[in-house]
Design an enzyme around this catalytic site. Structure first.
Site, PDB file in Angstrom:
ATOM      1  N   LYS A 157       0.884  -1.171   0.000  1.00  0.00           N
ATOM      2  CA  LYS A 157       0.000   0.000   0.000  1.00  0.00           C
ATOM      3  C   LYS A 157       0.922   1.221   0.000  1.00  0.00           C
ATOM      4  CE  LYS A 157      -4.190   1.583   2.353  1.00  0.00           C
ATOM      5  NZ  LYS A 157      -5.014   1.820   1.161  1.00  0.00           N
TER       6      LYS A 157
HETATM    7  C1  LIG Z   1      -6.384  -0.563  -3.862  1.00  0.00           C
HETATM    8  C2  LIG Z   1      -7.094  -1.069  -2.654  1.00  0.00           C
HETATM    9  N1  LIG Z   1      -7.633  -2.301  -2.672  1.00  0.00           N
HETATM   10  C3  LIG Z   1      -8.285  -2.805  -1.619  1.00  0.00           C
HETATM   11  C4  LIG Z   1      -8.436  -2.075  -0.454  1.00  0.00           C
HETATM   12  C5  LIG Z   1      -9.159  -2.663   0.718  1.00  0.00           C
HETATM   13  O1  LIG Z   1      -8.260  -2.947   1.758  1.00  0.00           O
HETATM   14  P1  LIG Z   1      -8.709  -2.912   3.276  1.00  0.00           P
HETATM   15  O2  LIG Z   1      -9.882  -3.799   3.405  1.00  0.00           O
HETATM   16  O3  LIG Z   1      -7.525  -3.426   4.017  1.00  0.00           O
HETATM   17  O4  LIG Z   1      -9.029  -1.502   3.612  1.00  0.00           O
HETATM   18  C6  LIG Z   1      -7.891  -0.792  -0.385  1.00  0.00           C
HETATM   19  C7  LIG Z   1      -7.997   0.009   0.828  1.00  0.00           C
HETATM   20  O5  LIG Z   1      -7.061   0.062   1.589  1.00  0.00           O
HETATM   21  C8  LIG Z   1      -7.204  -0.279  -1.505  1.00  0.00           C
HETATM   22  O6  LIG Z   1      -6.686   0.951  -1.485  1.00  0.00           O
END
Ligand SMILES: Cc1ncc(COP(=O)(O)O)c(C=O)c1O
Length: 310
Positions: A157
């Site tokens: 991320k």
């Molecule tokens: C590109 C992306 N995919 C999926 C998610 C979902 O991840 P999470 O459930 O950990 O927030 C996020 C959010 O963080 C994201 O930015």
């Protein structure tokens, strides 16, 4: 955005308006940062952070993947976050930890630029709107493909990677849709611009696998466990674009958006909110808000030290 009183910055609590960086900070120029999106909820046991360590562990892994040595460990960042929420007096909030290369040198291999770490918390409602959690959203398959593992690291991320999500989100918003769905570099369904995706077909809950360049979502993992505990078959497999249009139900999951049904994709109407979506969503909401004792270990109470002491 709604301001809170303080932001945690490199080990200190500073006033919201004083949390500033130098314009020559490396991360501002090249996107050399990693971040998290976390939420704290009001629960019957007080304010609690959902899967706090899991999110901070992902931050640690994202930093490691981009060779950013974090000056704080997971427990230090967790304690700082809980203290910040207490200080800001927030019953529920969004939490944004960020670690980035700061001011020092601007070459690409800037090992001497310090790693700065900040944590902000503020009140923030459901990202795609509270109402859409009931009525569903309209999504468009993006002309932009999700970043491929050939060039970047989909599992991380990382700040710079979000230019990809922003292109997709902007395209879908400009076309009048609520959210974008990105395909991976092979043309298989990947995820939303900030959410993972689930597709119900023939009663099974399908979701793209890690090899489809997804982010390993904390909500995704939670929802997969909840759905399995409820007795549904959850299958990680590649999903073709047309399967979105033929789906019995589609929903998205993410910390910011929570669990949101999709009612239309590329102008194909979908049954919404579907029966399975509603059942899983209700249990997920219970888990987030501390109403599901079987998932209570996912909640990190922010006032734990004082509660233990009393
Ligand atoms: C590109 C992306 N995919 C999926 C998610 C979902 O991840 P999470 O459930 O950990 O927030 C996020 C959010 O963080 C994201 O930015």
């Amino acid at each position: 955005m709604e301001k809170a009183e303080s932001i945690w910055m490199n080990g200190e609590f500073v006033a919201w308006d004083d949390a500033k960086v130098h314009v020559l900070s490396h991360g501002l120029h090249y996107g050399t940062g990693v971040f998290e999106g976390i939420r704290a909820y009001e629960t019957p046991g007080g304010t609690a952070v959902f899967r706090h360590r899991d999110h901070l562990e992902r931050l640690r892994r994202s930093a490691q993947l981009y060779y950013l040595p974090l000056p704080y460990d997971v427990e230090e960042m967790r304690a700082a976050t809980n203290e910040l929420i207490r200080r800001n007096g927030l019953a529920s909030c969004y939490i944004r930890p960020l670690a980035f290369r700061g001011y020092g040198e601007l070459g690409l291999f800037a090992k001497s630029s310090p790693i700065e770490v900040t944590i902000a918390t503020w009140p923030w409602g459901a990202y795609l709107g509270d109402e859409s959690k009931q009525t569903g959203i309209r999504a468009k398959v993006s002309s932009w493909r999700r970043i491929s593992p050939d060039g970047l690291i989909p599992q991380a991320k990382a700040s710079g990677q979000y230019l990809n999500s922003i292109l997709a989100k902007t395209e879908s918003a400009n076309a009048g849709y609520d959210e974008a769905i990105l395909l991976d570099d092979r043309g298989m369904v990947c995820e939303g611009s900030g959410e993972n995706i689930f597709v119900v077909r023939e009663g099974q809950i399908l979701t793209p696998p890690h090899s489809a360049s997804i982010l390993d979502g904390v909500s995704r993992r939670s929802v997969m466990q909840i759905a399995r505990d409820l007795g549904y078959a959850v299958v990680e497999r590649d999903i073709g674009r047309a399967e979105l249009y033929l789906a019995e139900e589609v929903f998205l999951t993410g910390t910011a958006a929570e669990l949101v049904p999709v009612r239309e994709i590329d102008d194909h109407a979908l049954p919404c909110p579907g029966e399975i979506t509603q059942v899983v969503q209700a249990k997920f909401e219970d888990a987030l808000h501390g109403r599901a004792p079987e998932y209570s270990e996912w909640l990190d109470p922010v006032d734990e030290p004082s509660r233990v002491a009393s």
